[in-house]
Design a protein around this motif. Structure first.
Motif, PDB file in Angstrom:
ATOM      1  N   ALA A 146       0.792  -1.167  -0.008  1.00 23.23           N
ATOM      2  CA  ALA A 146      -0.056   0.154   0.018  1.00 23.23           C
ATOM      3  C   ALA A 146       0.694   1.346   0.051  1.00 23.23           C
ATOM      4  CB  ALA A 146      -1.031   0.072   1.320  1.00 23.23           C
ATOM      5  N   LEU A 147       1.852   1.330   0.908  1.00 20.87           N
ATOM      6  CA  LEU A 147       2.788   2.407   0.678  1.00 20.87           C
ATOM      7  C   LEU A 147       3.590   2.626  -0.412  1.00 20.87           C
ATOM      8  CD1 LEU A 147       4.228   2.131   4.449  1.00 20.87           C
ATOM      9  CD2 LEU A 147       2.790   3.968   3.570  1.00 20.87           C
ATOM     10  N   LEU A 148       4.153   1.416  -1.239  1.00 18.09           N
ATOM     11  CA  LEU A 148       4.411   1.444  -2.366  1.00 18.09           C
ATOM     12  C   LEU A 148       3.627   1.950  -3.504  1.00 18.09           C
ATOM     13  CD1 LEU A 148       6.986  -1.421  -2.914  1.00 18.09           C
ATOM     14  CD2 LEU A 148       7.637   0.705  -2.514  1.00 18.09           C
ATOM     15  N   ASP A 149       2.534   1.530  -3.444  1.00 16.83           N
ATOM     16  CA  ASP A 149       1.359   2.018  -4.512  1.00 16.83           C
ATOM     17  C   ASP A 149       1.042   3.391  -4.304  1.00 16.83           C
ATOM     18  OD1 ASP A 149      -0.941   2.222  -5.922  1.00 16.83           O
ATOM     19  OD2 ASP A 149      -2.319   1.119  -4.539  1.00 16.83           O
ATOM     20  N   ASP A 150       1.008   3.840  -3.156  1.00 17.11           N
ATOM     21  CA  ASP A 150       0.838   5.488  -2.851  1.00 17.11           C
ATOM     22  C   ASP A 150       2.173   6.251  -3.346  1.00 17.11           C
ATOM     23  OD1 ASP A 150      -1.561   5.610  -2.109  1.00 17.11           O
ATOM     24  OD2 ASP A 150      -1.237   6.139   0.074  1.00 17.11           O
ATOM     25  N   LEU A 151       3.315   5.708  -3.190  1.00 19.51           N
ATOM     26  CA  LEU A 151       4.273   6.482  -3.600  1.00 19.51           C
ATOM     27  C   LEU A 151       4.386   6.511  -4.997  1.00 19.51           C
ATOM     28  CD1 LEU A 151       7.121   7.759  -2.657  1.00 19.51           C
ATOM     29  CD2 LEU A 151       8.193   5.591  -2.687  1.00 19.51           C
ATOM     30  N   VAL A 152       3.987   5.218  -5.724  1.00 22.11           N
ATOM     31  CA  VAL A 152       4.325   5.244  -7.306  1.00 22.11           C
ATOM     32  C   VAL A 152       3.130   5.981  -7.773  1.00 22.11           C
ATOM     33  CG1 VAL A 152       3.665   3.938  -9.129  1.00 22.11           C
ATOM     34  CG2 VAL A 152       5.182   3.123  -7.389  1.00 22.11           C
ATOM     35  N   THR A 153       1.870   6.122  -7.290  1.00 24.19           N
ATOM     36  CA  THR A 153       0.914   6.996  -7.574  1.00 24.19           C
ATOM     37  C   THR A 153       1.401   8.560  -7.298  1.00 24.19           C
ATOM     38  OG1 THR A 153      -0.676   5.344  -7.020  1.00 24.19           O
ATOM     39  CG2 THR A 153      -1.591   7.725  -6.963  1.00 24.19           C
ATOM     40  N   ASP A 154       1.958   8.955  -6.129  1.00 18.26           N
ATOM     41  CA  ASP A 154       2.243  10.145  -6.196  1.00 18.26           C
ATOM     42  C   ASP A 154       3.347  10.605  -7.132  1.00 18.26           C
ATOM     43  OD1 ASP A 154       2.607  12.719  -4.872  1.00 18.26           O
ATOM     44  OD2 ASP A 154       3.627  12.230  -3.187  1.00 18.26           O
ATOM     45  N   LEU A 155       4.362   9.904  -7.373  1.00 22.51           N
ATOM     46  CA  LEU A 155       5.391  10.194  -8.188  1.00 22.51           C
ATOM     47  C   LEU A 155       5.053  10.275  -9.827  1.00 22.51           C
ATOM     48  CD1 LEU A 155       8.315   7.915  -6.885  1.00 22.51           C
ATOM     49  CD2 LEU A 155       8.060  10.405  -6.929  1.00 22.51           C
ATOM     50  N   ALA A 156       3.794   9.594 -10.127  1.00 23.05           N
ATOM     51  CA  ALA A 156       3.164   9.699 -11.231  1.00 23.05           C
ATOM     52  C   ALA A 156       2.192  10.901 -11.580  1.00 23.05           C
ATOM     53  CB  ALA A 156       2.580   8.364 -11.658  1.00 23.05           C
ATOM     54  N   GLY A 157       1.963  11.647 -10.533  1.00 23.74           N
ATOM     55  CA  GLY A 157       1.102  12.795 -10.393  1.00 23.74           C
ATOM     56  C   GLY A 157      -0.141  12.787  -9.895  1.00 23.74           C
ATOM     57  N   GLY A 158      -0.347  11.633  -9.210  1.00 24.41           N
ATOM     58  CA  GLY A 158      -1.711  11.340  -8.605  1.00 24.41           C
ATOM     59  C   GLY A 158      -1.827  11.873  -7.336  1.00 24.41           C
ATOM     60  N   THR A 159      -2.772  11.602  -6.360  1.00 20.76           N
ATOM     61  CA  THR A 159      -2.862  11.558  -5.099  1.00 20.76           C
ATOM     62  C   THR A 159      -2.766  10.442  -4.248  1.00 20.76           C
ATOM     63  OG1 THR A 159      -4.362  13.598  -5.582  1.00 20.76           O
ATOM     64  CG2 THR A 159      -4.503  12.843  -3.440  1.00 20.76           C
ATOM     65  N   GLN A 160      -1.959  10.654  -3.233  1.00 22.99           N
ATOM     66  CA  GLN A 160      -1.992   9.444  -2.087  1.00 22.99           C
ATOM     67  C   GLN A 160      -3.130   8.987  -1.816  1.00 22.99           C
ATOM     68  OE1 GLN A 160       1.250   9.364   0.573  1.00 22.99           O
ATOM     69  NE2 GLN A 160       2.664  10.394  -0.816  1.00 22.99           N
ATOM     70  N   SER A 161      -3.556   7.841  -1.360  1.00 27.90           N
ATOM     71  CA  SER A 161      -4.756   7.365  -1.044  1.00 27.90           C
ATOM     72  C   SER A 161      -5.458   8.038   0.377  1.00 27.90           C
ATOM     73  CB  SER A 161      -4.961   5.754  -0.876  1.00 27.90           C
ATOM     74  OG  SER A 161      -3.970   5.551   0.274  1.00 27.90           O
ATOM     75  N   HIS A 162      -4.542   8.052   1.177  1.00 29.57           N
ATOM     76  CA  HIS A 162      -4.940   8.868   2.337  1.00 29.57           C
ATOM     77  C   HIS A 162      -5.221  10.204   2.359  1.00 29.57           C
ATOM     78  CE1 HIS A 162      -1.110  10.796   3.461  1.00 29.57           C
ATOM     79  NE2 HIS A 162      -0.546   9.690   2.802  1.00 29.57           N
ATOM     80  N   LEU A 163      -4.634  10.957   1.547  1.00 26.35           N
ATOM     81  CA  LEU A 163      -4.828  12.065   0.955  1.00 26.35           C
ATOM     82  C   LEU A 163      -6.132  12.486   0.455  1.00 26.35           C
ATOM     83  CD1 LEU A 163      -1.288  13.615   0.117  1.00 26.35           C
ATOM     84  CD2 LEU A 163      -2.448  13.798   2.343  1.00 26.35           C
ATOM     85  N   ALA A 164      -6.513  11.559  -0.404  1.00 24.96           N
ATOM     86  CA  ALA A 164      -7.821  11.453  -1.216  1.00 24.96           C
ATOM     87  C   ALA A 164      -8.882  11.255  -0.427  1.00 24.96           C
ATOM     88  CB  ALA A 164      -7.731  10.468  -2.497  1.00 24.96           C
ATOM     89  N   ALA A 165      -8.663  10.234   0.533  1.00 26.04           N
ATOM     90  CA  ALA A 165      -9.702   9.986   1.425  1.00 26.04           C
ATOM     91  C   ALA A 165      -9.992  11.237   2.419  1.00 26.04           C
ATOM     92  CB  ALA A 165      -9.202   8.794   2.274  1.00 26.04           C
TER      93      ALA A 165
END
Length: 175
Positions: A146-165
């Motif tokens: 989950a942490l890697l998922d958020d890191l990759v999402t963030d680096l790709a320009g997306g929003t980390q899951s906990h910030l989106a929530a």
């Protein structure tokens, strides 16, 4: 990939919830049986195993829903979208991934040793310790993902899951 990851997080949430229900059922059974002059052997051991499973396996789903207790003394000084805050969020997520990955690795090794040496708990009901320990390793591994998922999402320009929530945004779903 998104569907597989979301299914993994949902599985972890289900296991954590089932473990919590197990604790409740064990407590109810103990209360009922004690009223009848009996008891459930090793109920405290099983409740302890379920408590660890609830806590550790529930880390990733809680993190993704922003249900974790976060200490944001420094990060929250900067408004959302501010470049310094984004860098701090990335840094914290990267360091967290390293630490949780390290913990997952050593927990998996610990479970393997328990399996190799056939360790048994000391309670009235003999349980191979690698069974409940596997849930702990699973939970840490899913949290690492989950942490890697958020890191990759963030680096790709997306929003980390906990910030989106936190912001109430709908999580993007890949179709």
């Amino acid at each position: 990939m998104r569907r597989a990851l979301d299914a993994l997080y949902a599985c972890a949430a289900f296991v954590a919830a089932a473990s919590l229900v197990t604790i409740a059922l064990l407590v109810l059974a103990q209360v009922g049986l004690r009223a009848l002059g009996s008891q459930l052997p090793s109920a405290d051991d099983f409740a302890g195993f379920a408590l660890v499973a609830t806590t550790i396996v529930g880390l990733a789903p809680a993190y993704r829903r922003n249900a974790h207790i976060r200490v944001g003394l420094l990060i929250e000084r900067f408004p959302l979208g501010y470049p310094v805050r984004r860098a701090l969020e990335r840094g914290v997520t990267a360091v967290s991934a390293l630490l949780v990955g390290w913990a997952a690795w050593h927990t998996i090794r610990f479970v393997h040793e328990s399996y190799v040496y056939n360790e048994i708990n000391q309670g009235l009901v003999a349980v191979k310790l690698w069974y409940p320990q596997s849930l702990m390793a699973f939970g840490l591994l899913v949290f690492f993902v989950a942490l890697l998922d958020d890191l990759v999402t963030d680096l790709a320009g997306g929003t980390q899951s906990h910030l989106a929530a936190h912001a109430g945004d709908a999580m993007p779903v890949e179709k």
